[in-house]
Enzyme design. Structure first.
Site, PDB file in Angstrom:
ATOM      1  N   GLN A 115       3.115  10.119  -2.578  1.00  0.00           N
ATOM      2  CA  GLN A 115       3.419   9.028  -3.150  1.00  0.00           C
ATOM      3  C   GLN A 115       3.822   8.578  -4.387  1.00  0.00           C
ATOM      4  O   GLN A 115       4.547   7.668  -4.703  1.00  0.00           O
ATOM      5  CB  GLN A 115       2.022   7.990  -2.862  1.00  0.00           C
ATOM      6  CG  GLN A 115       1.805   7.637  -1.444  1.00  0.00           C
ATOM      7  CD  GLN A 115       0.420   7.061  -1.248  1.00  0.00           C
ATOM      8  OE1 GLN A 115      -0.788   7.755  -1.397  1.00  0.00           O
ATOM      9  NE2 GLN A 115       0.594   5.728  -1.137  1.00  0.00           N
ATOM     10  N   HIS A 175      13.588  11.290   6.603  1.00  0.00           N
ATOM     11  CA  HIS A 175      15.020  11.746   6.597  1.00  0.00           C
ATOM     12  C   HIS A 175      15.485  11.369   7.886  1.00  0.00           C
ATOM     13  O   HIS A 175      16.883  11.347   7.778  1.00  0.00           O
ATOM     14  CB  HIS A 175      15.063  13.252   6.072  1.00  0.00           C
ATOM     15  CG  HIS A 175      14.848  13.365   4.564  1.00  0.00           C
ATOM     16  ND1 HIS A 175      14.414  14.628   4.040  1.00  0.00           N
ATOM     17  CD2 HIS A 175      14.411  12.633   3.611  1.00  0.00           C
ATOM     18  CE1 HIS A 175      14.135  14.498   2.786  1.00  0.00           C
ATOM     19  NE2 HIS A 175      14.102  12.979   2.460  1.00  0.00           N
ATOM     20  N   ASP A 210      11.599  10.814  -1.654  1.00  0.00           N
ATOM     21  CA  ASP A 210      12.459  11.930  -2.337  1.00  0.00           C
ATOM     22  C   ASP A 210      11.997  12.074  -4.041  1.00  0.00           C
ATOM     23  O   ASP A 210      11.951  13.302  -4.419  1.00  0.00           O
ATOM     24  CB  ASP A 210      13.841  11.943  -2.138  1.00  0.00           C
ATOM     25  CG  ASP A 210      14.007  11.930  -0.629  1.00  0.00           C
ATOM     26  OD1 ASP A 210      13.160  12.391   0.120  1.00  0.00           O
ATOM     27  OD2 ASP A 210      15.223  12.233  -0.204  1.00  0.00           O
ATOM     28  N   ARG A 267      -7.973  11.294  -9.989  1.00  0.00           N
ATOM     29  CA  ARG A 267      -7.926  11.866  -8.539  1.00  0.00           C
ATOM     30  C   ARG A 267      -6.684  11.896  -8.223  1.00  0.00           C
ATOM     31  O   ARG A 267      -5.896  11.021  -8.039  1.00  0.00           O
ATOM     32  CB  ARG A 267      -8.941  10.731  -7.394  1.00  0.00           C
ATOM     33  CG  ARG A 267      -8.757  11.471  -6.182  1.00  0.00           C
ATOM     34  CD  ARG A 267      -9.453  10.731  -5.210  1.00  0.00           C
ATOM     35  NE  ARG A 267      -9.466  11.066  -3.718  1.00  0.00           N
ATOM     36  CZ  ARG A 267      -8.907  10.386  -2.845  1.00  0.00           C
ATOM     37  NH1 ARG A 267      -8.450   8.946  -2.929  1.00  0.00           N
ATOM     38  NH2 ARG A 267      -8.811  10.704  -1.627  1.00  0.00           N
ATOM     39  N   HIS A 310      -3.786  14.877   1.475  1.00  0.00           N
ATOM     40  CA  HIS A 310      -3.369  13.439   1.482  1.00  0.00           C
ATOM     41  C   HIS A 310      -2.118  13.240   2.244  1.00  0.00           C
ATOM     42  O   HIS A 310      -1.216  12.663   1.940  1.00  0.00           O
ATOM     43  CB  HIS A 310      -3.235  13.045   0.119  1.00  0.00           C
ATOM     44  CG  HIS A 310      -3.611  11.423   0.021  1.00  0.00           C
ATOM     45  ND1 HIS A 310      -4.663  10.813  -0.623  1.00  0.00           N
ATOM     46  CD2 HIS A 310      -2.876  10.543   0.782  1.00  0.00           C
ATOM     47  CE1 HIS A 310      -4.576   9.528  -0.639  1.00  0.00           C
ATOM     48  NE2 HIS A 310      -3.657   9.199   0.423  1.00  0.00           N
ATOM     49  N   ASN A 363      -8.346  13.395   2.879  1.00  0.00           N
ATOM     50  CA  ASN A 363      -8.400  11.832   2.442  1.00  0.00           C
ATOM     51  C   ASN A 363      -8.167  11.213   3.767  1.00  0.00           C
ATOM     52  O   ASN A 363      -7.175  11.404   4.435  1.00  0.00           O
ATOM     53  CB  ASN A 363      -6.903  11.420   1.729  1.00  0.00           C
ATOM     54  CG  ASN A 363      -6.963   9.971   1.338  1.00  0.00           C
ATOM     55  OD1 ASN A 363      -7.811   9.562   0.697  1.00  0.00           O
ATOM     56  ND2 ASN A 363      -6.131   9.236   1.807  1.00  0.00           N
ATOM     57  N   GLU A 364      -9.363  10.216   4.268  1.00  0.00           N
ATOM     58  CA  GLU A 364      -9.130   9.625   5.543  1.00  0.00           C
ATOM     59  C   GLU A 364      -8.651   9.897   6.461  1.00  0.00           C
ATOM     60  O   GLU A 364      -7.561   9.640   7.161  1.00  0.00           O
ATOM     61  CB  GLU A 364      -8.092   8.155   5.147  1.00  0.00           C
ATOM     62  CG  GLU A 364      -8.554   7.451   3.973  1.00  0.00           C
ATOM     63  CD  GLU A 364      -7.487   6.210   3.768  1.00  0.00           C
ATOM     64  OE1 GLU A 364      -6.692   5.944   4.119  1.00  0.00           O
ATOM     65  OE2 GLU A 364      -8.284   5.305   2.863  1.00  0.00           O
ATOM     66  N   ASN A 374     -13.327   5.693   0.547  1.00  0.00           N
ATOM     67  CA  ASN A 374     -12.281   4.628   0.332  1.00  0.00           C
ATOM     68  C   ASN A 374     -12.748   3.351   0.718  1.00  0.00           C
ATOM     69  O   ASN A 374     -12.896   3.186   2.042  1.00  0.00           O
ATOM     70  CB  ASN A 374     -10.819   5.201   0.895  1.00  0.00           C
ATOM     71  CG  ASN A 374     -10.329   6.377  -0.028  1.00  0.00           C
ATOM     72  OD1 ASN A 374     -10.865   6.803  -0.917  1.00  0.00           O
ATOM     73  ND2 ASN A 374      -9.056   6.840   0.426  1.00  0.00           N
ATOM     74  N   TYR A 405     -11.795  -0.991   0.802  1.00  0.00           N
ATOM     75  CA  TYR A 405     -10.719  -1.724   0.487  1.00  0.00           C
ATOM     76  C   TYR A 405     -10.945  -3.293   0.864  1.00  0.00           C
ATOM     77  O   TYR A 405     -11.022  -4.152   0.064  1.00  0.00           O
ATOM     78  CB  TYR A 405      -9.324  -1.520   1.126  1.00  0.00           C
ATOM     79  CG  TYR A 405      -8.613  -0.492   0.367  1.00  0.00           C
ATOM     80  CD1 TYR A 405      -8.804   0.827   0.829  1.00  0.00           C
ATOM     81  CD2 TYR A 405      -7.860  -1.001  -0.699  1.00  0.00           C
ATOM     82  CE1 TYR A 405      -8.121   1.966   0.199  1.00  0.00           C
ATOM     83  CE2 TYR A 405      -7.237   0.125  -1.444  1.00  0.00           C
ATOM     84  CZ  TYR A 405      -7.196   1.615  -1.077  1.00  0.00           C
ATOM     85  OH  TYR A 405      -6.787   2.536  -1.747  1.00  0.00           O
ATOM     86  N   GLU A 455     -11.151   5.643  -3.688  1.00  0.00           N
ATOM     87  CA  GLU A 455     -10.049   4.510  -3.761  1.00  0.00           C
ATOM     88  C   GLU A 455     -10.754   3.057  -3.396  1.00  0.00           C
ATOM     89  O   GLU A 455     -11.636   3.037  -2.791  1.00  0.00           O
ATOM     90  CB  GLU A 455      -9.281   4.622  -2.358  1.00  0.00           C
ATOM     91  CG  GLU A 455      -8.223   5.857  -3.049  1.00  0.00           C
ATOM     92  CD  GLU A 455      -7.392   6.060  -1.722  1.00  0.00           C
ATOM     93  OE1 GLU A 455      -6.706   4.884  -1.197  1.00  0.00           O
ATOM     94  OE2 GLU A 455      -6.747   7.368  -1.392  1.00  0.00           O
TER      95      GLU A 455
HETATM   96  C1  GBH Z   1      -5.316   4.162   1.411  1.00  0.00           C
HETATM   97  O1  GBH Z   1      -5.259   3.956   3.007  1.00  0.00           O
HETATM   98  C2  GBH Z   1      -4.458   5.570   1.306  1.00  0.00           C
HETATM   99  O2  GBH Z   1      -5.558   6.469   1.102  1.00  0.00           O
HETATM  100  C3  GBH Z   1      -3.590   5.463   0.214  1.00  0.00           C
HETATM  101  O3  GBH Z   1      -2.698   6.207   0.330  1.00  0.00           O
HETATM  102  C4  GBH Z   1      -2.862   4.192   0.244  1.00  0.00           C
HETATM  103  O4  GBH Z   1      -1.750   4.131  -0.562  1.00  0.00           O
HETATM  104  C5  GBH Z   1      -3.704   3.060  -0.185  1.00  0.00           C
HETATM  105  O5  GBH Z   1      -4.942   2.970   0.720  1.00  0.00           O
HETATM  106  C6  GBH Z   1      -3.189   1.570   0.117  1.00  0.00           C
HETATM  107  O6  GBH Z   1      -2.777   1.255   1.202  1.00  0.00           O
HETATM  108  O7  GBH Z   1      -0.736  -2.346   8.501  1.00  0.00           O
HETATM  109  O8  GBH Z   1      -2.377  -3.279   9.971  1.00  0.00           O
HETATM  110  O9  GBH Z   1      -1.381  -1.164  10.485  1.00  0.00           O
HETATM  111  C7  GBH Z   1      -6.028   2.570   3.011  1.00  0.00           C
HETATM  112  C8  GBH Z   1      -6.309   2.428   4.617  1.00  0.00           C
HETATM  113  C9  GBH Z   1      -5.240   2.421   6.587  1.00  0.00           C
HETATM  114  C10 GBH Z   1      -4.623   0.623   4.989  1.00  0.00           C
HETATM  115  C11 GBH Z   1      -3.842   1.661   7.474  1.00  0.00           C
HETATM  116  C12 GBH Z   1      -3.516   0.105   5.582  1.00  0.00           C
HETATM  117  C13 GBH Z   1      -2.594  -0.186   7.787  1.00  0.00           C
HETATM  118  C14 GBH Z   1      -2.943  -1.477   8.635  1.00  0.00           C
HETATM  119  N1  GBH Z   1      -5.093   1.833   5.022  1.00  0.00           N
HETATM  120  N2  GBH Z   1      -3.526   0.267   7.143  1.00  0.00           N
HETATM  121  S1  GBH Z   1      -1.741  -2.041   9.626  1.00  0.00           S
END
Ligand code: GBH
Length: 505
Positions: free
Chosen positions: A39, A59, A72, A97, A142, A186-187, A329, A331, A399
């Protein structure tokens, strides 16, 4: 009448309870930020780096990314790493991290050939952090699997467990003298379900009925192999710790009916229990109710055996207890129903297996991401549940973050982070052994399928500018103040737009 009630409430909150305003984070609580290699780094083919599944996918099928973009160059941290560390110093972070790009270190995926340039890049990054007392916390994986390993089946090949251990050993060997915090994956849910069971992450295998579960089993065994490699051969001399990061959002019942409570439990097992249970529960193996449900459905669907593989007794006890900490993690939250908001898909998949409905109240404020709302008591609900389930283990929030479509005066991010950190304090008050909090993210970066359309950074990155200039948002100043004072001041309003580095940082 009304004023009497208000008055008496005020008396109660002022005198009987400690004021929330005065709560402090412990001195040894670790504040950080998080990022991931694909990322932010760019340099996708720099100095002999091998191709990974995100290089390959973006790509060859750019149309799967919302803005047809790719990583890229991304934030070009491959070139700008000193500026990244300068930002960490501006914020006064205790820790950072970040993840290693497997194919930057092992260009063909296997450990017979180690890239000196790849090792040098991470040494420079780590040493620059250490110069300023910023503690590096490394995620080994990741999401950027070497493409060659993907062509061999990636996480669905049982030999994956050895490939991952070999790679982990190289990382411990090269960096473990200075890095003391290791996260294997990660996840897992996002790796297994999104990457193998659907099309929302590379490699988009979309084998909906079985791939999620095969991946889940191989992933937790790979985690355990990398964990024991560390414990047996590195921990004594290097003195660090190793764990895994699992996405644990909160899934609560929509109503207080028994059916909804049972539905929420099934959902928790399907979303994160698949990965947490084999490692953290005494019982070992996949979560009981959910694996029984998948076995029953598989039978009804005419499969010769359950679509979910089993662990042998030996595998169960090997994986069980393979951790020094639990990385979370977190959210947001979802409300789960046994009867409402059901998905109409019937094809066998993780979702039809769980067979429950999910709801998010529209009054929970929405970010720039469709899945991310500010939900009440979200961290507290998740962490106290985990503590109750798995006991008094060590946790880090690895996270937590909020997206906007652009940077600047990001007051919603500030509001979200303050609420999250209040919930962190509530969790600590409730006795959760929570040691740190990493905000996602230090800066804007390539947001996977969403490309650059969703921005999670405390710093904005100008992706039109070849220098990838980074500029602090309002939230950066607010987080800095919290780290410095160890207090959440809800009235703090930054009076400057220029960042400086405080003395001693
Ligand atoms: C994290 O994922 C990641 O570890 C990180 O790389 C990422 O940038 C960050 O969160 C922010 O997204 O669009 O309805 O299909 C968090 C878990 C799981 C959240 C997949 C978004 C897609 C849901 N993610 N989800 S949907």
């Amino acid at each position: 009448m009304k004023s009497v009630i208000v008055f008496s409430l005020a008396v109660v909150s002022c005198c009987a309870l400690p004021s929330k305003q005065d709560r402090k984070f412990p001195d040894d609580f670790i504040f950080g930020t998080a990022t991931a290699s694909y990322q932010i780094e760019g340099g996708w083919n720099a100095d002999g780096k091998g191709e990974n599944i995100w290089d390959y996918m973006t790509h060859n099928t750019p149309e799967v990314i919302k803005d047809q973009s790719n990583g890229d160059i991304a934030a070009d941290s491959y070139t700008n790493y000193k500026r990244d560390v300068e930002m960490m110093r501006e914020l006064g972070l205790d820790a950072y991290r970040f993840s290693l790009s497997w194919s930057r270190i092992l260009p063909n995926g296997f450990s017979n050939q180690i890239s000196e340039a790849g090792i040098a890049f991470y040494n420079n990054y780590i040493n620059e952090m250490l110069k300023y007392n910023i503690t590096p916390m490394i995620t080994l994986y990741h999401w950027d699997l070497p493409q060659r390993l993907s062509e061999l089946g990636g996480f669905t090949n049982p030999l994956f467990t050895d490939w991952f251990e070999d790679y982990a050993r190289v990382a411990y060997e090269e960096f473990g003298d200075r890095v003391k915090h290791w996260i294997t994956f990660n996840e897992p849910r996002e790796i297994c379900y999104e990457g193998y069971g659907s099309t929302t992450k590379a490699p988009r295998a979309n084998v909906t009925d079985i791939a999620t579960y095969i991946c889940a089993k191989n992933l937790v065994i790979a985690h355990a192999k990398a964990y024991y490699a560390y414990v047996n051969d590195f921990k004594d001399s290097q003195g660090g710790e190793c764990g895994i990061t699992i996405s644990v959002n909160w899934f609560g019942p929509l109503t207080d009916s028994e059916e909804d409570e049972a539905a929420a439990e099934i959902k928790r097992q399907a979303e994160w229990g698949l990965y947490a249970e084999p490692i953290y529960s005494q019982q070992g193996g996949f979560p009981k109710e959910f694996s029984e449900l998948v076995a029953k459905k598989s039978d009804e669907q005419g499969y010769p055996r359950s679509r979910m593989p089993e662990f042998t007794e030996e595998e169960k006890s090997y994986v069980n207890g393979a951790y020094d900490f639990f990385g979370v993690n977190h959210y947001t939250s979802y409300l789960i129903s046994a009867t409402e908001y059901l998905d109409d898909s019937t094809a066998p998949s993780l979702y039809s297996d769980a067979g429950v409905g999910s709801y998010t109240p529209p009054e929970w404020p929405l970010s720039a991401s469709s899945w991310l709302r500010l939900a009440p008591n979200s961290i507290y609900n998740a962490l106290t549940h985990l503590k109750e389930k798995y006991g008094d283990i060590k946790f880090y929030i690895t996270e937590n973050g909020w997206s906007e479509t652009s940077g600047g005066d990001d007051y919603n991010r500030i509001k979200y982070q303050r609420a999250a950190l209040e919930s962190v304090l509530d969790s600590i008050d409730a006795g959760v052994n929570l040691r740190g909090y990493m905000f996602w993210s230090l800066m804007d970066n390539f947001e996977w399928m969403e490309g650059y359309t969703e921005r999670f950074g405390l710093y904005s990155v100008d992706f039109e500018d070849p220098a990838r200039t980074r500029t602090p948002n309002k939230s950066a100043f607010v987080y800095k103040q919290i780290i410095k004072t160890r207090v959440i001041d809800h009235d703090y309003e930054p009076d400057s737009t220029t960042m400086t580095i405080d003395q001693g940082r």
